[in-house]
Design an enzyme around this catalytic site. Sequence first.
Site, PDB file in Angstrom:
ATOM      1  N   ARG A 250       0.814  -1.209   0.000  1.00  0.00           N
ATOM      2  CA  ARG A 250       0.000   0.000   0.000  1.00  0.00           C
ATOM      3  C   ARG A 250       0.855   1.271   0.000  1.00  0.00           C
ATOM      4  O   ARG A 250       0.334   2.373  -0.200  1.00  0.00           O
ATOM      5  CB  ARG A 250      -0.928   0.021   1.223  1.00  0.00           C
ATOM      6  N   LYS A 251       2.149   1.132   0.259  1.00  0.00           N
ATOM      7  CA  LYS A 251       3.027   2.295   0.279  1.00  0.00           C
ATOM      8  C   LYS A 251       3.537   2.581  -1.133  1.00  0.00           C
ATOM      9  O   LYS A 251       3.565   1.697  -1.992  1.00  0.00           O
ATOM     10  CB  LYS A 251       4.199   2.064   1.233  1.00  0.00           C
TER      11      LYS A 251
END
Length: 449
Positions: A181-182
Amino acid sequence: MSRINVMQPWLGEEEVEAVTEVLRSGWVAQGPRVAEFERRFADSQQAAHAVATSSCTTALHLALVVAGIRPGDDVVVPSFSFVATANAAVYVGARPVFADVSPVTGNLTAETVRAALTPATSAVILVDQGGVPADLEAIREVCDPLGIVVIEDAACAAGSTYRGRPVGAGAEIAAWSFHPRKILTTGEGGMLTTSRADWAARARRLREHAMSVSAADRHASLVSPPESYDEVGFNFRMTDLQAAVGIVQLWRLPEVVDRRRELAAVYAKAVDEIDGLRAVADPAWGTGNFQSFWVEVCAGPGVSTSSTAGASAGLEVGRGTGVSTGSTPHVSAGFEVCRGTGVSTEPTTGVSAGFEVCRGTGVATRSTAGASPAYGMDREGLLRALAEAGISARRGIMAAHRQPAYVSSGVSLPVTEHLTDNTLILPLFHQMSDSEQARVVDVLRQGRR
């Protein structure tokens, strides 16, 4: 209609080639690629030392250990964060003490930290939530004279800036995430950065069972030197496969951040034109990478139906035509602080708990609900409308103090609870097309009254 995901990592042939090269080398565990990734990441973040780990959670755990946090200590943390922030304190036997956050940035402020300090406080974990840089200097001005360590949880913040430098550059110690998700991902993985050589050296030992001789040094020698284990360590290592991906991702980072900020500007302009919605924005002290683009939904007859209604101490943060001047030097662009019925003129650094963000045209002169036009539905309704249009959005950041593991803390955090209940995260990723973003904006516009 094709689905629009809330996030997609940007991975290409360069990452495939980098991993293939590692596989052909025969060295896939922690080795030369990890060391290279550490050097490159330290350079990019202007950090003296970087130590790769298996996740940001393990980096936070190591940070607390090397900083000397012990059982019985208190660690101030935001509840408005993924639960791992609080969990890390528990791992070392400390007690997480939850503090409230700014309603504008979603981050801890000097005021909310000061209010949460106890005689047993030995550390504060400061989170750059969603990539929005927290005001590290203001927090350290509170903590440094008291000997309290400030650990920056920069999980979301690779590519963000603080006072003209990369986020984390001024931190004594910081932790980073490379989760999918980063915007910089290695699949799983993390990094610890620190200005202290002794902390970095101990973290390197602890991440591989506290061996006195590293695995790389043992493998480099035909006759492996004897090792000792002087303390209990952990298996928190990153692999060369992950590091190879990370090296390529680090090279991509500036382009990714530029694209995300372009997309965020389009969202911000659209949201600014819709009554009852407020978008996250850059604070005056830095720039975010927009790892998450979150929006506050004001669905009631006033600002919201949350517990922050009427809680302001006489100042109210509202949507203005620009940044106010004078005594409010740290208010996010696009917001202004208006005088209420009679409080202080002190700088509203980050805006402390008890203040209320609302939409207005010049903002109301009272601190109660009713100052802002409402959106046509609540947060849950907007999530459903987006889903019906094939758009995947997410509820805002959790309130960790409400989770079963921590509900016994009994703390009341009005701003955190309001943001958790009334915010959502919109899709934003490097490959997002203009037409995909237009679909999202159309749903937002259709939801207004």
